[in-house]
Design a protein around this motif. Structure first.
Motif, PDB file in Angstrom:
ATOM      1  N   GLN A  93       0.850  -1.186   0.000  1.00 37.11           N
ATOM      2  CA  GLN A  93       0.000   0.000   0.000  1.00 37.11           C
ATOM      3  C   GLN A  93       0.887   1.238   0.000  1.00 37.11           C
ATOM      4  O   GLN A  93       1.823   1.341   0.789  1.00 37.11           O
ATOM      5  CB  GLN A  93      -0.924   0.022   1.221  1.00 37.11           C
ATOM      6  N   HIS A  94       0.575   2.178  -0.883  1.00 37.37           N
ATOM      7  CA  HIS A  94       1.408   3.347  -1.146  1.00 37.37           C
ATOM      8  C   HIS A  94       1.154   4.446  -0.111  1.00 37.37           C
ATOM      9  O   HIS A  94       0.912   5.604  -0.453  1.00 37.37           O
ATOM     10  CB  HIS A  94       1.090   3.841  -2.553  1.00 37.37           C
ATOM     11  N   GLY A  95       1.201   4.083   1.162  1.00 36.63           N
ATOM     12  CA  GLY A  95       0.963   5.028   2.241  1.00 36.63           C
ATOM     13  C   GLY A  95       0.224   4.362   3.381  1.00 36.63           C
ATOM     14  O   GLY A  95      -0.244   3.226   3.273  1.00 36.63           O
ATOM     15  N   SER A  96       0.105   5.079   4.470  1.00 32.46           N
ATOM     16  CA  SER A  96      -0.531   4.529   5.672  1.00 32.46           C
ATOM     17  C   SER A  96      -2.045   4.470   5.524  1.00 32.46           C
ATOM     18  O   SER A  96      -2.642   5.081   4.631  1.00 32.46           O
ATOM     19  CB  SER A  96      -0.180   5.399   6.873  1.00 32.46           C
ATOM     20  N   ASP A  97      -2.695   3.760   6.443  1.00 33.35           N
ATOM     21  CA  ASP A  97      -4.166   3.717   6.457  1.00 33.35           C
ATOM     22  C   ASP A  97      -4.737   5.118   6.673  1.00 33.35           C
ATOM     23  O   ASP A  97      -5.801   5.450   6.123  1.00 33.35           O
ATOM     24  CB  ASP A  97      -4.655   2.775   7.561  1.00 33.35           C
ATOM     25  N   ALA A  98      -4.046   5.955   7.455  1.00 30.18           N
ATOM     26  CA  ALA A  98      -4.525   7.321   7.695  1.00 30.18           C
ATOM     27  C   ALA A  98      -4.546   8.123   6.399  1.00 30.18           C
ATOM     28  O   ALA A  98      -5.487   8.896   6.140  1.00 30.18           O
ATOM     29  CB  ALA A  98      -3.642   8.006   8.731  1.00 30.18           C
ATOM     30  N   ILE A  99      -3.534   7.958   5.568  1.00 23.33           N
ATOM     31  CA  ILE A  99      -3.497   8.662   4.288  1.00 23.33           C
ATOM     32  C   ILE A  99      -4.578   8.127   3.351  1.00 23.33           C
ATOM     33  O   ILE A  99      -5.283   8.892   2.683  1.00 23.33           O
ATOM     34  CB  ILE A  99      -2.095   8.539   3.659  1.00 23.33           C
ATOM     35  N   TYR A 100      -4.756   6.813   3.343  1.00 22.68           N
ATOM     36  CA  TYR A 100      -5.770   6.218   2.459  1.00 22.68           C
ATOM     37  C   TYR A 100      -7.190   6.480   2.948  1.00 22.68           C
ATOM     38  O   TYR A 100      -8.145   6.250   2.213  1.00 22.68           O
ATOM     39  CB  TYR A 100      -5.511   4.721   2.285  1.00 22.68           C
ATOM     40  N   ALA A 101      -7.331   6.986   4.149  1.00 24.98           N
ATOM     41  CA  ALA A 101      -8.660   7.380   4.639  1.00 24.98           C
ATOM     42  C   ALA A 101      -9.131   8.689   4.013  1.00 24.98           C
ATOM     43  O   ALA A 101     -10.307   9.042   4.117  1.00 24.98           O
ATOM     44  CB  ALA A 101      -8.649   7.502   6.160  1.00 24.98           C
ATOM     45  N   PHE A 120       0.820  15.352   5.887  1.00 23.79           N
ATOM     46  CA  PHE A 120       1.154  14.080   6.548  1.00 23.79           C
ATOM     47  C   PHE A 120       2.664  13.996   6.768  1.00 23.79           C
ATOM     48  O   PHE A 120       3.279  12.953   6.523  1.00 23.79           O
ATOM     49  CB  PHE A 120       0.645  12.901   5.726  1.00 23.79           C
ATOM     50  N   GLU A 121       3.237  15.098   7.228  1.00 21.82           N
ATOM     51  CA  GLU A 121       4.669  15.106   7.500  1.00 21.82           C
ATOM     52  C   GLU A 121       4.992  14.055   8.565  1.00 21.82           C
ATOM     53  O   GLU A 121       4.278  13.905   9.551  1.00 21.82           O
ATOM     54  CB  GLU A 121       5.100  16.489   7.972  1.00 21.82           C
ATOM     55  N   GLY A 122       6.053  13.320   8.329  1.00 19.86           N
ATOM     56  CA  GLY A 122       6.433  12.257   9.250  1.00 19.86           C
ATOM     57  C   GLY A 122       5.692  10.956   9.020  1.00 19.86           C
ATOM     58  O   GLY A 122       5.882   9.992   9.772  1.00 19.86           O
ATOM     59  N   ASP A 123       4.855  10.912   7.983  1.00 23.34           N
ATOM     60  CA  ASP A 123       4.083   9.702   7.643  1.00 23.34           C
ATOM     61  C   ASP A 123       4.322   9.396   6.163  1.00 23.34           C
ATOM     62  O   ASP A 123       3.455   9.643   5.319  1.00 23.34           O
ATOM     63  CB  ASP A 123       2.595   9.961   7.917  1.00 23.34           C
ATOM     64  N   PRO A 124       5.495   8.867   5.821  1.00 21.17           N
ATOM     65  CA  PRO A 124       5.870   8.707   4.416  1.00 21.17           C
ATOM     66  C   PRO A 124       4.964   7.738   3.653  1.00 21.17           C
ATOM     67  O   PRO A 124       4.321   6.862   4.238  1.00 21.17           O
ATOM     68  CB  PRO A 124       7.297   8.158   4.491  1.00 21.17           C
TER      69      PRO A 124
END
Length: 292
Positions: free
Chosen positions: A158-166, A226-230
């Protein structure tokens, strides 16, 4: 909107070859090689079969920076190719596009690659895009495929965290991605992880295939807000991969070439040195070849 632009050191014992296709003497010494071209673009050679993966072949500064990302004021690519485009393409038997973001499949690659070259993609949507660009032999890697004696396995991520995909806009923009495992008799199993963060899909691939060589996209790219959440792996993930596969050689790429990368080769080299895993992590320069 983040893009059409998005969508549309350590040196180990291996010899360094700058420019052109693989040197003849190197090919005689080893039948398995990985050449880092630039960014996430690599060439993987198994025996007599060479795959070009995620080609971004434009001149330095050809594209605007990716909107709403770290350092978006910069133009991409940040650096030029280490060799002529013709030399990158030469000797390629098949192309693998893990996803169609610009920094993995750009206009220059579309123009320079032969339209009849075999080209593997992750799904029907990417196949439709690439066929519309004139390519005639586009193959969907649903699960497993054979090509000239090499077995290809599709892996997830997944190209990012669950928070980003939310965030629906970001989820649509970042989309689906894949990794690929290469297997062939007499060769070391190689896992090209792709643009993903540390996830269960990656752990499962490590456990199932037990790769001896792992190509890791480690630039820790970031989107605004989303700084700090690559959206891809970074230095801590490199350590996690090493701990999960301590006998594997990690080849770290996807740094120093596009605007939204927050981790440099220099910083990663310092990190792996401090962690005592220098010998397990290769950080190739652009154009460098490692043999296995």
């Amino acid at each position: 909107m983040l893009i059409k632009t998005f969508a549309g050191a350590l040196v180990a014992a291996s010899a360094v070859f700058a420019g052109g296709a693989f040197a003849e003497s190197g090919a005689q010494e080893s039948t398995q090689q990985i050449q880092h071209i630039r960014n996430a673009t690599i060439k993987v050679t198994y025996g007599e079969t060479t795959f070009l993966i995620d080609p971004m072949l434009a001149d330095q500064g050809a594209y605007p920076g990716f909107e709403n990302t770290y350092r978006s004021e910069l133009h991409n690519p940040l650096v030029g190719l280490p060799m002529a485009v013709e030399d990158v393409v030469e000797g390629t038997d098949a192309v693998i596009v893990t996803h169609t973001h610009l920094d993995h499949w750009d206009d220059a690659a579309q123009k320079q690659l032969p339209k009849d070259i075999p080209l593997f993609v992750q799904n029907a949507a990417d196949a439709e895009i690439i066929r519309s660009q004139g390519f005639k032999d586009v193959r969907i890697l649903d699960d497993v495929a054979e090509f000239r004696g090499v077995t290809l396995h599709k892996t997830g991520g997944q190209h990012g965290s669950d928070a980003i995909y939310a965030v629906p806009e970001l989820a649509k923009l970042l989309g689906e991605v894949m990794g690929v495992v290469f297997e062939s008799k007499g060769q070391k199993t190689t896992y090209v992880v792709g643009d993903t963060v540390w996830r269960d899909e990656v752990v499962r691939a490590l456990e199932r295939y037990r790769p001896e060589v792992i190509v890791l996209n480690t630039g820790a790219a970031e989107v605004s807000g989303f700084e700090g959440d690559p959206i891809i792996m970074g230095k801590e993930d490199t350590l996690l991969i090493h701990r999960a596969a301590p006998d594997a050689t990690i080849v770290a790429v996807h740094m120093d070439a596009v605007n939204h990368m927050t981790l440099s080769r220099k910083e990663l080299a310092e990190f792996v040195h401090n962690e005592g895993i220098d010998e397990q992590v290769l950080i190739p320069a652009d154009g460098e070849i490692h043999s296995f």
